[in-house]
Design an enzyme around this catalytic site. Structure first.
Site, PDB file in Angstrom:
ATOM      1  CG  ASP A 103      -0.323  -0.027   2.521  1.00 12.09           C
ATOM      2  OD1 ASP A 103       0.423   0.927   2.806  1.00 12.09           O
ATOM      3  OD2 ASP A 103      -0.552  -0.965   3.291  1.00 12.09           O
ATOM      4  CB  ALA A 104       0.118   4.735  -0.947  1.00 14.65           C
TER       5      ALA A 104
END
Length: 259
Positions: A103-104
């Site tokens: 995820d970011a």
């Protein structure tokens, strides 16, 4: 093509050294030892390993490891205009794809490749490839909490247990926890730590299967070494079906061998 030429083209060793490997019985084709010089194989179909380590015969395949920084989404083109992975692949002409996602907000090891078969095996949770994460979390994590993580906890989408968990450091306000998992479920580390009362502050993936992040700086990418690639391919082949039926063509007689 003759086996020793295929090995040399793949960068295993020189033609002469490859011949020595064959004679010593160190080379297998589709799981069968081939010790006769002059044996011919189909590089596009047959699977070769040396000393039990898989060899990639297709020189068009590319394998890259990236230390993904935070703030970057795990896609080659983000439809919302967010920073994506394209900026890290400009030096390679091949069209690369990421194996799985981070995820970011999570940094760390991400594999990029144009080898679709390998990507499928490594990314699919049924093959059980392990990943190692280091999480900085709120609060002091106790030994009892570490035991709970390995014993198993219940989440909204079902039970989950870490393969391994250990406390690396604990201070008054935060702790460092190392988690080893083979699950591919979404944001699983963050959800596990939140479930035991220690929300994640920072998260980095340090290991993916046999690959280690090492000292690779954030935002940098490099090609896998031959040792890393061999380990990755070996892992991948163990997760696939049986190798193709043998395509080895042995020479008619030893005295016809010329190179």
């Amino acid at each position: 093509m003759r086996l020793q030429k295929v090995l040399a083209n793949a960068g295993v060793a020189s033609r002469r050294v490859s011949e020595q490997y064959i004679v010593e019985g160190r080379v297998r084709v589709n799981g069968v030892v081939v010790s006769e010089l002059g044996a011919r194989i189909d590089p596009g179909r047959d699977l070769v390993d040396v000393d039990g380590t898989a060899v990639q015969l297709d020189t068009t395949k590319r394998y890259v490891v990236l230390n993904k920084p935070t703030g970057v989404v795990s896609t080659m083109k983000d439809e919302h205009g967010r920073p994506d992975l394209r900026r890290f692949t400009k030096e390679w002409p091949e069209r690369l794809y990421n194996v799985g996602r981070l995820d970011a907000e999570t940094s760390g090891l991400l594999v990029l490749t144009n080898d679709g078969e390998l990507a499928h095996v490594l990314a699919h949770p049924s093959f059980g490839v392990t990943k190692v994460y280091i999480a900085k979390v709120d609060g002091r994590v106790s030994p009892a909490t570490i035991a709970k993580l390995t014993r198993g906890i219940e989440l909204d989408d079902g039970p989950i247990a870490a393969d391994k968990a250990r406390l690396l450091d604990a201070s008054s306000g935060s702790s460092l926890v190392e988690l080893t998992l083979h699950s591919g479920r979404n944001r699983i580390v963050r959800r596990m730590m939140a479930a035991v009362g220690h929300p994640v502050v920072e998260l980095v993936r340090r290991q993916f299967g046999p690959l280690h992040l090492g000292t690779l700086p954030a935002g940098r990418a490099r090609e896998l070494t031959k040792v890393e690639l061999g380990a990755l391919l070996t892992l991948s082949r163990r997760g696939t079906d049986a190798p193709p039926e043998g395509g080895v063509e042995l020479p008619p007689s030893e005295d016809q061998e010329t190179s």
